[in-house]
Design a protein around this motif. Structure first.
Motif, PDB file in Angstrom:
ATOM      1  N   LEU A  57       0.866  -1.164   0.053  1.00 50.76           N
ATOM      2  CA  LEU A  57       0.046   0.065  -0.060  1.00 50.76           C
ATOM      3  C   LEU A  57       1.026   1.352  -0.098  1.00 50.76           C
ATOM      4  CD1 LEU A  57      -2.893  -1.185   2.479  1.00 50.76           C
ATOM      5  CD2 LEU A  57      -2.742  -1.360   0.104  1.00 50.76           C
ATOM      6  N   ASP A  58       0.174   2.511  -0.133  1.00 53.42           N
ATOM      7  CA  ASP A  58       0.829   3.697  -0.226  1.00 53.42           C
ATOM      8  C   ASP A  58       1.561   3.928   1.135  1.00 53.42           C
ATOM      9  OD1 ASP A  58       0.478   3.966  -2.909  1.00 53.42           O
ATOM     10  OD2 ASP A  58      -1.373   5.349  -2.705  1.00 53.42           O
ATOM     11  N   SER A  59       0.745   3.433   2.069  1.00 54.85           N
ATOM     12  CA  SER A  59       1.363   3.806   3.623  1.00 54.85           C
ATOM     13  C   SER A  59       2.369   2.932   3.961  1.00 54.85           C
ATOM     14  CB  SER A  59       0.240   3.382   4.377  1.00 54.85           C
ATOM     15  OG  SER A  59      -0.031   1.988   4.374  1.00 54.85           O
ATOM     16  N   GLY A  60       2.942   1.970   3.082  1.00 56.11           N
ATOM     17  CA  GLY A  60       4.047   1.135   3.291  1.00 56.11           C
ATOM     18  C   GLY A  60       3.611  -0.446   3.781  1.00 56.11           C
ATOM     19  N   GLU A  61       2.374  -0.238   4.214  1.00 53.55           N
ATOM     20  CA  GLU A  61       1.664  -1.583   4.601  1.00 53.55           C
ATOM     21  C   GLU A  61       1.572  -2.537   3.625  1.00 53.55           C
ATOM     22  OE1 GLU A  61      -2.353  -3.095   7.009  1.00 53.55           O
ATOM     23  OE2 GLU A  61      -2.018  -1.060   6.406  1.00 53.55           O
ATOM     24  N   SER A  62       1.909  -3.644   4.008  1.00 57.40           N
ATOM     25  CA  SER A  62       1.620  -5.071   2.985  1.00 57.40           C
ATOM     26  C   SER A  62       0.309  -5.650   3.534  1.00 57.40           C
ATOM     27  CB  SER A  62       2.822  -6.107   3.063  1.00 57.40           C
ATOM     28  OG  SER A  62       3.884  -5.271   2.433  1.00 57.40           O
ATOM     29  N   VAL A  63      -0.409  -5.944   2.159  1.00 54.52           N
ATOM     30  CA  VAL A  63      -1.623  -6.969   2.645  1.00 54.52           C
ATOM     31  C   VAL A  63      -1.918  -7.731   1.343  1.00 54.52           C
ATOM     32  CG1 VAL A  63      -3.091  -4.717   3.785  1.00 54.52           C
ATOM     33  CG2 VAL A  63      -3.127  -4.981   1.298  1.00 54.52           C
ATOM     34  N   LYS A  64      -2.654  -8.700   1.738  1.00 54.89           N
ATOM     35  CA  LYS A  64      -3.054  -9.752   0.577  1.00 54.89           C
ATOM     36  C   LYS A  64      -4.224  -9.262  -0.012  1.00 54.89           C
ATOM     37  CE  LYS A  64      -0.084 -13.067   1.297  1.00 54.89           C
ATOM     38  NZ  LYS A  64       0.710 -13.848   0.361  1.00 54.89           N
ATOM     39  N   GLY A  65      -3.981  -9.496  -1.486  1.00 57.77           N
ATOM     40  CA  GLY A  65      -5.133  -9.259  -2.112  1.00 57.77           C
ATOM     41  C   GLY A  65      -5.031  -9.359  -3.626  1.00 57.77           C
ATOM     42  N   TYR A  66      -5.814  -9.344  -4.618  1.00 57.30           N
ATOM     43  CA  TYR A  66      -5.713  -9.775  -5.887  1.00 57.30           C
ATOM     44  C   TYR A  66      -5.115  -8.410  -6.733  1.00 57.30           C
ATOM     45  CZ  TYR A  66      -8.307 -14.029  -5.191  1.00 57.30           C
ATOM     46  OH  TYR A  66      -8.907 -15.298  -4.765  1.00 57.30           O
ATOM     47  N   ALA A  67      -4.009  -8.999  -7.383  1.00 55.36           N
ATOM     48  CA  ALA A  67      -3.390  -7.832  -8.303  1.00 55.36           C
ATOM     49  C   ALA A  67      -3.780  -8.475  -9.707  1.00 55.36           C
ATOM     50  CB  ALA A  67      -2.038  -8.085  -8.196  1.00 55.36           C
ATOM     51  N   ILE A  68      -4.292  -7.495 -10.590  1.00 52.83           N
ATOM     52  CA  ILE A  68      -4.911  -7.743 -11.888  1.00 52.83           C
ATOM     53  C   ILE A  68      -3.802  -7.217 -12.900  1.00 52.83           C
ATOM     54  CG2 ILE A  68      -6.913  -7.521 -13.388  1.00 52.83           C
ATOM     55  CD1 ILE A  68      -8.664  -7.127 -11.015  1.00 52.83           C
ATOM     56  N   HIS A  69      -3.516  -8.546 -13.784  1.00 50.47           N
ATOM     57  CA  HIS A  69      -2.417  -8.082 -14.928  1.00 50.47           C
ATOM     58  C   HIS A  69      -3.181  -7.871 -16.318  1.00 50.47           C
ATOM     59  CE1 HIS A  69       0.852  -9.303 -11.863  1.00 50.47           C
ATOM     60  NE2 HIS A  69      -0.251  -9.939 -11.386  1.00 50.47           N
ATOM     61  N   ASN A  70      -3.052  -6.636 -16.459  1.00 53.85           N
ATOM     62  CA  ASN A  70      -3.824  -6.104 -17.995  1.00 53.85           C
ATOM     63  C   ASN A  70      -3.112  -5.947 -19.142  1.00 53.85           C
ATOM     64  OD1 ASN A  70      -6.650  -5.388 -16.337  1.00 53.85           O
ATOM     65  ND2 ASN A  70      -4.826  -4.725 -15.236  1.00 53.85           N
ATOM     66  N   LEU A  71      -3.507  -5.864 -20.215  1.00 47.43           N
ATOM     67  CA  LEU A  71      -3.208  -5.335 -21.348  1.00 47.43           C
ATOM     68  C   LEU A  71      -4.160  -4.237 -21.750  1.00 47.43           C
ATOM     69  CD1 LEU A  71      -1.640  -6.545 -24.777  1.00 47.43           C
ATOM     70  CD2 LEU A  71      -3.711  -4.984 -24.668  1.00 47.43           C
ATOM     71  N   TYR A  72      -3.747  -2.916 -21.401  1.00 50.89           N
ATOM     72  CA  TYR A  72      -4.701  -2.186 -21.734  1.00 50.89           C
ATOM     73  C   TYR A  72      -4.266  -1.140 -23.095  1.00 50.89           C
ATOM     74  CZ  TYR A  72      -6.940  -1.791 -17.109  1.00 50.89           C
ATOM     75  OH  TYR A  72      -7.418  -2.021 -15.999  1.00 50.89           O
ATOM     76  N   GLN A  73      -5.312  -0.901 -23.875  1.00 48.81           N
ATOM     77  CA  GLN A  73      -5.108   0.219 -25.157  1.00 48.81           C
ATOM     78  C   GLN A  73      -4.611   1.357 -24.452  1.00 48.81           C
ATOM     79  OE1 GLN A  73      -8.708   1.020 -27.217  1.00 48.81           O
ATOM     80  NE2 GLN A  73      -7.557   1.574 -28.893  1.00 48.81           N
ATOM     81  N   GLU A  74      -3.653   2.211 -25.140  1.00 50.56           N
ATOM     82  CA  GLU A  74      -3.057   3.228 -24.741  1.00 50.56           C
ATOM     83  C   GLU A  74      -4.149   4.420 -24.979  1.00 50.56           C
ATOM     84  OE1 GLU A  74       0.450   4.884 -25.758  1.00 50.56           O
ATOM     85  OE2 GLU A  74       1.741   3.066 -25.019  1.00 50.56           O
TER      86      GLU A  74
END
Length: 267
Positions: free
Chosen positions: A85-102
């Motif tokens: 997290l931006d706060s520096g804390e680590s949490v468990k969760g889903y990261a989503i790996h995308n291909l996005y159109q620019e």
């Protein structure tokens, strides 16, 4: 209607009704708390059903505007991860790996890792496609992404209706299919991946008039049919789920809507 106005109208109709919705966006139709609640519900559903990795989709345009056979406009791979997290804390969760159109160059794409709230931020409806592979394939997908296979398979030349049987262009669903097959066959050799896709994967025909396709091809950025032969077809969330189901690689596939029970994708 003048010829110029007619052409402009058809191009706008083509973009608006076909695949728009595969870009990363800062705009949302819903208030932040509603989107966050829905995203959290998707995470809870996936976790409850044993998904360490899964295929996720969103709808960026009204369903009634999508061509037959298409239920979603953007598809990616979600992986249960340690998130900083931006706060520096680590949490468990889903990261989503995308291909996005620019957004600044519709002919190009980029790889972006975001999270469920970000993923659904630009959705037209709070509806998700969730396809959970078998445990073995989940493990292989995680390993493929951890080793950077998704990056090695990225072709930044973008087309909304990319042909999944060659690598001239890519869209988000084709890229997702490439990563799935790389995990299955334990290779990032593109020639082999395309040969196997052609042998075993059933693409979704793009049932849009040839006038619209031609106009898109001639006038609109991010749209081309140069990589197709006579049949215009591409990968979709549904065709990927069908592919996994056909070969015994799918645990479950559902359409998940806000405040409703999940509905099986295949009846």
């Amino acid at each position: 209607m003048t010829t110029r106005l007619a052409i402009t109208f058809l191009i706008l109709l083509y973009h608006g009704s076909t695949y728009a919705g595969s870009t990363q966006t800062k705009h949302t139709r819903f208030d932040a708390s509603t989107t966050a609640l829905f995203a959290k519900d998707v995470e809870k559903y996936a976790a409850k059903n044993g998904a360490r990795s899964f295929i996720i989709a969103r709808r960026g345009q009204p369903k009634k505007k999508l061509p037959a056979g298409f239920q979603f406009t953007h598809t990616a791979i979600a992986v249960y991860s340690q998130i900083q997290l931006d706060s520096g804390e680590s949490v468990k969760g889903y990261a989503i790996h995308n291909l996005y159109q620019e957004q600044t160059d519709a002919n190009k794409s980029l790889l972006v890792t975001d999270y469920p709230v970000d993923f659904f931020w630009g959705a037209d409806s709070l509806t998700a496609g969730i396809a959970i592979p078998t445990i073995e394939l989940q493990t292989r997908l995680i390993a493929a992404i951890q080793s950077g296979v998704n990056k090695s398979l990225h072709n930044p030349h973008y087309s909304l209706i990319a042909n999944p049987f060659n690598n001239a262009y890519q869209n988000c669903t084709e890229h997702t299919l490439n990563v799935i097959n790389a995990a299955l066959y334990q290779t990032d050799n593109m020639a082999r991946l395309k040969a196997n896709a052609k042998a075993y994967f059933q693409a979704t025909p793009v049932r849009v008039s040839r006038i619209k396709l031609a106009l898109g091809n001639w006038f609109a950025d991010g749209v081309t049919t140069k990589d197709h032969d006579n049949i215009i077809q591409t990968a979709s969330f549904t065709s990927i789920a069908q592919y996994l189901q056909e070969f015994g690689l799918l645990k479950s596939a559902v359409i998940f809507e806000h405040k409703k029970d999940a509905v099986p994708l295949f009846n």
